[in-house]
Design an enzyme around this catalytic site. Structure first.
Site, PDB file in Angstrom:
ATOM      1  N   ASP A 207      40.845  31.641  38.457  1.00 55.67           N
ATOM      2  CA  ASP A 207      40.092  32.549  39.315  1.00 55.67           C
ATOM      3  C   ASP A 207      39.944  33.850  38.534  1.00 55.67           C
ATOM      4  O   ASP A 207      40.930  34.530  38.270  1.00 55.67           O
ATOM      5  CB  ASP A 207      40.826  32.790  40.638  1.00 55.67           C
ATOM      6  CG  ASP A 207      40.028  33.679  41.590  1.00 55.67           C
ATOM      7  OD1 ASP A 207      40.380  33.754  42.777  1.00 55.67           O
ATOM      8  OD2 ASP A 207      39.043  34.314  41.153  1.00 55.67           O
TER       9      ASP A 207
ATOM     10  N   TRP B  20      45.945  35.209  46.853  1.00 54.67           N
ATOM     11  CA  TRP B  20      44.917  35.713  47.762  1.00 54.67           C
ATOM     12  C   TRP B  20      44.835  34.742  48.945  1.00 54.67           C
ATOM     13  O   TRP B  20      44.652  33.538  48.737  1.00 54.67           O
ATOM     14  CB  TRP B  20      43.593  35.781  46.999  1.00 54.67           C
ATOM     15  CG  TRP B  20      42.422  36.288  47.770  1.00 54.67           C
ATOM     16  CD1 TRP B  20      42.369  37.424  48.538  1.00 54.67           C
ATOM     17  CD2 TRP B  20      41.123  35.701  47.831  1.00 54.67           C
ATOM     18  NE1 TRP B  20      41.109  37.569  49.059  1.00 54.67           N
ATOM     19  CE2 TRP B  20      40.321  36.540  48.643  1.00 54.67           C
ATOM     20  CE3 TRP B  20      40.542  34.564  47.268  1.00 54.67           C
ATOM     21  CZ2 TRP B  20      38.977  36.255  48.916  1.00 54.67           C
ATOM     22  CZ3 TRP B  20      39.204  34.292  47.539  1.00 54.67           C
ATOM     23  CH2 TRP B  20      38.440  35.133  48.365  1.00 54.67           C
TER      24      TRP B  20
ATOM     25  N   LYS C 274      33.824  43.244  41.739  1.00 54.56           N
ATOM     26  CA  LYS C 274      34.575  44.430  41.308  1.00 54.56           C
ATOM     27  C   LYS C 274      34.087  44.960  39.973  1.00 54.56           C
ATOM     28  O   LYS C 274      33.832  46.144  39.838  1.00 54.56           O
ATOM     29  CB  LYS C 274      36.084  44.133  41.203  1.00 54.56           C
ATOM     30  CG  LYS C 274      36.753  43.945  42.551  1.00 54.56           C
ATOM     31  CD  LYS C 274      36.715  42.492  42.974  1.00 54.56           C
ATOM     32  CE  LYS C 274      37.350  42.276  44.334  1.00 54.56           C
ATOM     33  NZ  LYS C 274      37.151  40.892  44.782  1.00 54.56           N
TER      34      LYS C 274
END
Lengths: 311, 362
Positions: free
Chosen positions: A147, A63, A184
């Site tokens: 993460d 990312w 999310k």
């Protein structure tokens, strides 16, 4: 904080009973990562004067914001390196490359790992591969920083998605960090709901970490926004709501899986000689289709389909 | 304590729930409508730079977030050789200002502000420090209701401060945490800021909606920078985004939606004006009550500063010893600098507090 710890580690986890996890509510996953790097900066005594740098490994690719957060969180006292992850030629996970790079990493390097649903490739190591990664990192004294942006959203199961964490705990790691996002999995994107969990060697170290985290948070935004966290707490502490949520996680992840199957089927139908298996081999929100820059540009101009240049 | 929830906020919350909005990310700089309305709130609807689109604005995590984001921007661009960028804050200032700007990578210096003899403004000291600071320094000013002293310059003094700052080409950052809550009039509370803007200063302003809208836990604020032209404003906004993204990506929307709803709906706005004025009037009444109580008890000291100071806090002038005495004997809690929260006074406790102060000061 208690509920998100339970969500990640499982209610029965020994770590929780021993009080060895320091938790801070954070501004989404980004905020949690930022707190983690600031804590690492303080813990490693980094400063412009001392000239020592934290060595941080990110997957190649990762990312894009990871590198920026690591930079700002350490006030630039960081050397960012990458470990191989995606094999462009073979269009698959480059496990051998990853292991080689981790084995060559200097002691105490911070390794940023995606717990599940790797962003952006969609490739996750298998159970066996995770075990080998954990063993390598233990042998080389590397520090795991997970993460976790998609727990529950990847496979549909909260437990399944967190298994790499337990592999590491069982491999003898007594210190690590995990940044969690509820953007999310709980769909709370704009409420900025997340958490940083710091696994420490003892309860007193966890208390010290909590205290340091407070000293990082107060001069940044004083205290976190309440709305998203209130929603998360209401959901996590109510058996019926939590059950409903777990069902919805299955629905969301199944929908994505079925899209992958349908896309792959369609591709194989139109291109029977081509290799499109990676579409269903990958998991999570993103897929590295294997398309090249020229293909991407053509899709955009001719078909008005938009994807990043990486495919 | 249990902060009061404004009735108008409850109404706004209901309206928002009915809209059934989604949770999609706000964008790095935040909700555009909120930014527009909060800038109009502080600069005024008829503000020239606002109308010419030359104010860069972003949503922030309340006042703390505004200070921190600006601090990081200044730290990046304000370095002189190997030396850190500096910011001048009043002595004293809100405790958190110092770690905020230190953590942002700046060096914090102080300018004279509070005069303990008069319990008022050390105006000469302040002007002297403005004059002696290196040209182009950054000065943090409290827009109104100085925290922690409650001492604000009057408008004449603000004019002189503006001239002194202009003469040295300093950058002004207004920390505006109490607009509407200080005097009860949100236009009046923004007077200093608007005067500076009218005088051509390219100010930066940090706004908090924690107190005036009672939205403490939602973390809603804004940071704006007045620029030379829209192009520069675009560049500044871009740089602000580069600070924000690696910090928290994008801000929480709930508070922004609430403030926006109230500011843009004429009926809600009118209600807010009344509720905020009520809060401010209550505090003014407490100031008057405390002063009257002390004077009524026959105190020989001057207590005029209690009513000349403004906002949530009051620097009473009590010494540390007196503070400790009042704490142990009367169970009233001041901070060691003699500060009390005026918001904590009520009609039922103000007499007790007055008597206690009289007891320790005579």
């Amino acid at each position: 904080k208690r509920l998100t710890r339970q969500l990640l580690f499982g209610k029965e986890c020994e770590l929780l009973k021993e009080g060895r996890v320091a938790t801070a509510q954070a501004l989404g996953g980004t905020g949690a990562l930022r707190l983690g790097f600031e804590l690492l900066r303080i813990g490693s005594n980094l400063s412009n004067e001392s000239e020592t740098k934290l060595v941080v490994y990110c997957s190649e690719p990762t990312w894009p914001n990871h590198q920026k957060v690591a930079h700002d969180g350490t006030r630039g006292n960081v050397e960012i390196r990458t470990y191989r992850y995606y094999d462009k030629e073979k269009k698959c996970f480059d496990f051998e490359g990853m292991l080689e790079d981790l084995n060559a990493a200097p002691k105490n390097s911070i390794i940023l790992l995606h717990l599940c649903a790797h962003n952006p490739t969609g490739y996750d190591p298998s159970t066996e591969e995770w075990r080998k990664i954990a063993n390598s990192m233990k042998a080389n004294q590397l520090f795991p920083f997970f993460d976790n942006a998609y727990q529950g959203f990847c496979s549909g199961s909260l437990e399944t998605d967190s298994f790499p964490l337990h592999i590491f705990l069982n491999s003898g790691f007594d210190e690590m960090m995990i940044s969690c996002s509820y953007s999310k999995s709980l769909g709370l994107y704009n409420e900025r709901c997340g958490a940083l969990h710091v696994v420490t060697k003892s309860m007193s170290e966890a208390e010290a970490a909590t205290s340091t985290l407070k000293s990082i948070i107060r001069p940044m935004y004083s205290n976190p926004p309440s709305n998203g966290a209130s929603i998360a707490v209401a959901l996590l502490s109510d058996k019926e709501l939590k059950r409903q949520w777990e069902k919805e996680l299955v629905q969301m992840s199944e929908r994505i899986k079925s899209m992958r199957i349908m896309l792959q089927d369609s591709l194989e139908k139109h291109d029977p000689k081509g290799s499109w298996k990676h579409i269903t081999a990958q998991a999570g929100m993103f897929s590295y289709t294997g398309l090249r820059k020229e293909h991407v540009a053509l899709l955009r101009s001719k078909f008005h389909i938009y994807m990043t240049d990486s495919g | 304590g249990k902060p009061h929830i404004l009735e108008v906020v409850r109404k706004a919350e209901k309206k928002i729930l009915e809209k059934n909005l989604n949770h999609e990310y706000a964008g790095i700089s935040g909700l555009p409508d909120f930014i527009k309305n909060s800038l109009e709130f502080v600069y005024g609807n008829d503000s020239k730079p606002l109308k010419s689109h030359r104010i860069a604005g972003v949503q922030t995590l309340s006042g703390t977030g505004a200070c921190r984001v600006l601090g990081e921007l200044l730290a990046n661009f304000g370095k002189i050789g190997n030396n850190k960028a500096q910011i001048f804050v009043p002595n004293p200032t809100w405790g958190n200002h110092i770690p905020i700007f230190n953590n942002a990578g700046m060096e914090v210096k102080k300018y004279c502000y509070y005069d303990p003899i008069t319990c008022g403004l050390d105006f000469e000291g302040m002007i002297r420090d403005i004059d002696s600071a290196p040209n182009g320094s950054t000065f943090l000013l409290h827009a109104c209701a100085h925290n922690p002293t409650g001492v604000d310059p009057n408008f004449e003094q603000w004019k002189i401060i503006s001239n002194a700052i202009k003469a040295k080409n300093h950058i002004t950052f207004f920390d505006c945490a109490y607009q509407g809550f200080a005097s009860g009039d949100s236009e009046k509370d923004a007077a200093a800021i608007r005067h500076f803007v009218d005088e051509g200063h390219q100010v930066a302003v940090g706004q908090s909606f924690a107190k005036n809208f009672g939205l403490y836990g939602e973390r809603i604020g804004a940071l704006s920078v007045v620029c030379s032209d829209p192009e520069e404003a675009g560049k500044v906004e871009s740089q602000l985004k580069l600070v924000i993204r690696p910090m928290y990506s994008n801000p929480p929307v709930h508070g922004a939606r609430l403030v926006n709803e109230i500011l843009m709906d004429p009926a809600l706005r009118e209600e807010w004006v009344l509720e905020c004025r009520e809060m401010a009037e209550r505090i003014k009444a407490m100031r008057q009550a405390l002063r009257s109580c002390l004077e009524g008890l026959g105190s020989k000291k001057s207590w005029a500063h209690i009513t000349s100071q403004i906002g949530m806090f009051c620097y009473t002038g009590l010494t540390q010893d007196q503070v400790l005495k009042i704490r142990s004997e009367r169970h009233i809690y001041f901070t060691n600098d003699g500060r009390i929260s005026m918001a904590g006074l009520t009609s039922s406790n103000v007499e007790y507090v007055g008597e206690s102060i009289f007891q320790v000061t005579g």
